[in-house]
Design a protein around this motif. Structure first.
Motif, mmCIF file in Angstrom:
data_model
loop_
_atom_site.group_PDB
_atom_site.id
_atom_site.type_symbol
_atom_site.label_atom_id
_atom_site.label_comp_id
_atom_site.label_asym_id
_atom_site.label_seq_id
_atom_site.Cartn_x
_atom_site.Cartn_y
_atom_site.Cartn_z
ATOM 1 N N UNK A 169 0.833 -1.205 0.000
ATOM 2 C CA UNK A 169 0.000 0.000 0.000
ATOM 3 C C UNK A 169 0.868 1.256 0.000
ATOM 4 N N UNK A 170 0.335 2.319 -0.593
ATOM 5 C CA UNK A 170 1.012 3.610 -0.612
ATOM 6 C C UNK A 170 0.316 4.654 0.256
ATOM 7 N N UNK A 171 -0.922 4.375 0.644
ATOM 8 C CA UNK A 171 -1.701 5.292 1.483
ATOM 9 C C UNK A 171 -2.237 4.515 2.676
ATOM 10 N N UNK A 172 -2.039 5.063 3.874
ATOM 11 C CA UNK A 172 -2.572 4.454 5.078
ATOM 12 C C UNK A 172 -3.518 5.396 5.799
ATOM 13 N N UNK A 173 -4.608 4.848 6.315
ATOM 14 C CA UNK A 173 -5.506 5.589 7.209
ATOM 15 C C UNK A 173 -5.406 4.890 8.561
ATOM 16 N N UNK A 174 -4.833 5.593 9.535
ATOM 17 C CA UNK A 174 -4.511 4.998 10.836
ATOM 18 C C UNK A 174 -5.430 5.568 11.899
ATOM 19 N N UNK A 175 -6.060 4.683 12.684
ATOM 20 C CA UNK A 175 -6.891 5.110 13.798
ATOM 21 C C UNK A 175 -6.154 4.878 15.106
ATOM 22 N N UNK A 176 -6.227 5.875 15.981
ATOM 23 C CA UNK A 176 -5.591 5.808 17.299
ATOM 24 C C UNK A 176 -6.432 6.631 18.260
ATOM 25 N N UNK A 177 -6.162 6.486 19.569
ATOM 26 C CA UNK A 177 -6.946 7.224 20.554
ATOM 27 C C UNK A 177 -6.062 8.237 21.266
ATOM 28 N N UNK A 178 -6.623 9.420 21.446
ATOM 29 C CA UNK A 178 -5.995 10.489 22.218
ATOM 30 C C UNK A 178 -6.875 10.782 23.427
ATOM 31 N N UNK A 180 -8.676 13.249 23.731
ATOM 32 C CA UNK A 180 -9.931 13.805 23.201
ATOM 33 C C UNK A 180 -10.844 12.727 22.623
ATOM 34 N N UNK A 181 -10.294 11.536 22.398
ATOM 35 C CA UNK A 181 -11.065 10.464 21.776
ATOM 36 C C UNK A 181 -10.336 9.921 20.562
ATOM 37 N N UNK A 182 -11.039 9.169 19.733
ATOM 38 C CA UNK A 182 -10.428 8.539 18.567
ATOM 39 C C UNK A 182 -10.026 9.576 17.529
ATOM 40 N N UNK A 183 -8.909 9.311 16.865
ATOM 41 C CA UNK A 183 -8.395 10.185 15.822
ATOM 42 C C UNK A 183 -8.073 9.354 14.586
ATOM 43 N N UNK A 184 -8.077 10.002 13.428
ATOM 44 C CA UNK A 184 -7.807 9.327 12.168
ATOM 45 C C UNK A 184 -6.740 10.109 11.409
ATOM 46 N N UNK A 185 -5.697 9.409 10.952
ATOM 47 C CA UNK A 185 -4.557 10.048 10.311
ATOM 48 C C UNK A 185 -4.312 9.463 8.928
ATOM 49 N N UNK A 226 -4.053 14.827 9.917
ATOM 50 C CA UNK A 226 -5.193 14.285 10.653
ATOM 51 C C UNK A 226 -6.457 14.576 9.850
ATOM 52 N N UNK A 227 -7.329 13.595 9.792
ATOM 53 C CA UNK A 227 -8.611 13.795 9.129
ATOM 54 C C UNK A 227 -9.567 14.438 10.135
ATOM 55 N N UNK A 228 -9.918 15.694 9.882
ATOM 56 C CA UNK A 228 -10.775 16.408 10.813
ATOM 57 C C UNK A 228 -10.030 16.860 12.044
ATOM 58 N N UNK A 229 -10.687 16.752 13.193
ATOM 59 C CA UNK A 229 -10.144 17.242 14.452
ATOM 60 C C UNK A 229 -9.955 16.104 15.453
ATOM 61 N N UNK A 231 -10.471 13.594 18.313
ATOM 62 C CA UNK A 231 -11.700 13.077 18.910
ATOM 63 C C UNK A 231 -12.815 12.790 17.923
ATOM 64 N N UNK A 232 -12.600 13.078 16.623
ATOM 65 C CA UNK A 232 -13.659 12.881 15.632
ATOM 66 C C UNK A 232 -13.488 11.590 14.821
ATOM 67 N N UNK A 233 -12.537 10.762 15.225
ATOM 68 C CA UNK A 233 -12.236 9.571 14.441
ATOM 69 C C UNK A 233 -13.407 8.635 14.254
ATOM 70 N N UNK A 234 -14.161 8.378 15.313
ATOM 71 C CA UNK A 234 -15.288 7.455 15.180
ATOM 72 C C UNK A 234 -16.392 8.061 14.316
ATOM 73 N N UNK A 235 -16.539 9.372 14.370
ATOM 74 C CA UNK A 235 -17.536 10.026 13.516
ATOM 75 C C UNK A 235 -17.199 9.802 12.044
ATOM 76 N N UNK A 236 -15.920 9.935 11.716
ATOM 77 C CA UNK A 236 -15.507 9.717 10.332
ATOM 78 C C UNK A 236 -15.600 8.241 9.960
ATOM 79 N N UNK A 237 -15.321 7.381 10.914
ATOM 80 C CA UNK A 237 -15.457 5.947 10.647
ATOM 81 C C UNK A 237 -16.905 5.592 10.309
#
Length: 388
Positions: A169-178, A180-185, A226-229, A231-237
């Protein structure tokens, strides 16, 4: 559901390309246990581009077909297990393209999304974690991968598992928790801080790169990736979730349509006990049941697509559809193997692979039992609300 002229024109061209060009690749030795090789994917995509059917669900300018139109097109791309790869409608790329198209910034789209749309970059979605370590699976709230801000970067550490297509793969979308909540990178791959520990040997074999276990060791990601802000990771998921569930159903419906065609042809040509197999009630009835299940699966997909096209998240509807379609397709694949007897368990046709792929499909994007449990909770909530 009425098929638009636009969807029919695109879908029919995709079907012709898959049947006339891609089916011939199915016995290619580059189709391996961990998925088709990179050079095979590139070769097929060059042909798809020349035929004008590469990434057919995304229109010039970046807009998507409606979900109902996508159903027509993606079902036809799935007529071969290699079809979605060839025309760039495969998972996880299709779902990742949808997410970035909806939620990515203009800079993120230019850097990460554009090469995915033109078929030159595959992607991976890093969410699931090793079960043995108590990580996130069907319950994403169990996520253990962490991220912390360090100046204008974020530092990510953790372990991931069953990451489809990570190798290559050349592009990764990584989920992790901060805090503030879940984040997406969004991450460029390969990356020295993301290590593939092993590629698992699994029952399915249609996805290049297979399914990997990953260690993320002090991965530094610029804040603007980061995709969005925070703590918004689950919302984007959630934005990605229901459409991705549904497109899985579309692609595997196409594969089962083709498997049923092969089994039907076999049953009409093969004779036993003085007549064609299809004339034996035990065989003919299995093929009849396949037609019923195929139509029910198609109608469930169309219904859910219609709900998503209203702008609804479609969480409940996609759960219902994922259960109904995956279970129906499992019955179809099993019957196709049974109708063909010994030939059905060989790799002389795609029937054997279809059976393996559909068995895996009953698990990924949420096992049947998790979806039923979620629906049962909703039934209880609705009952309580009705009593108040």
């Amino acid at each position: 559901m009425t098929v638009t002229a636009r969807a029919r024109e695109i879908g029919d061209r995709v079907e012709a390309f898959v049947r006339d060009v891609i089916v011939a690749y199915e016995p290619d030795p580059r189709c391996r246990s961990h998925g088709p090789s990179e050079d095979l994917v590139v070769e097929m995509r060059h042909k798809a581009q020349a035929a004008g059917v590469l990434t057919p669900h995304i229109l010039p300018g970046g807009s998507h077909l409606s979900h109902a139109e996508t159903a027509y097109v993606l079902t036809r791309s799935g007529l071969s297990p290699l079809g979605p790869l060839a025309v760039n409608t495969a998972a996880p790329d299709e779902g990742n393209m949808y997410l970035l198209g909806k939620m990515g910034s203009s800079e993120q789209k230019a850097h990460f999304l554009a090469p995915m749309i033109d078929g030159t970059a595959r992607s991976a979605f890093f969410m699931t974690e090793p079960a043995a370590e108590g990580g996130a699976g069907s319950d994403p709230s169990m996520m253990q991968t962490t991220c912390r801000q360090d100046g204008n970067h974020w530092v990510i550490n953790g372990r991931k598992a069953f990451i489809t297509g990570a190798e290559g793969a050349k592009v990764g979308i990584v989920m992790a928790k901060a805090d503030e909540g879940a984040c997406m990178f969004l991450v460029d791959l390969p990356h020295p801080a993301i290590r593939i520990d092993r590629v698992l040997d699994t029952i399915d074999s249609s996805m290049p790169g297979g399914h990997a276990e990953i260690t993320i060791d002090n991965l530094r990601v610029p804040a603007d990736q980061m995709l969005g802000n925070p703590g918004e990771g689950f919302k984007y998921a959630q934005v990605r979730l229901a459409p991705a569930r549904l497109t899985h159903c579309m692609r595997w419906l196409g594969c089962c349509i083709r498997a049923n065609e092969i089994a039907t042809d076999y049953a009409n040509r093969r004779h036993a006990f003085g007549k064609p197999l299809v004339d034996h009630e035990g065989v003919g009835f299995m093929l009849a049941e396949n037609l019923i299940d195929l139509k029910q699966a198609e109608l469930m997909i169309d219904w859910c697509a219609g709900v998503l096209d209203t702008g609804s998240l479609g969480t409940v509807e996609s759960s219902m559809t994922k259960v109904a379609v995956s279970e129906a397709l499992m019955r179809i694949a099993d019957r196709c193997v049974q109708v063909m007897g010994g030939t059905g368990v060989t790799r002389d046709t795609i029937v054997e692979q279809t059976f393996r792929e559909i068995r895996a499909f009953r698990i990924y994007d949420g096992p049947t039992e998790v979806h039923k449990w979620s629906l049962a909770k909703k039934i209880k909530r609705d009952w309580k609300d009705a009593q108040s």
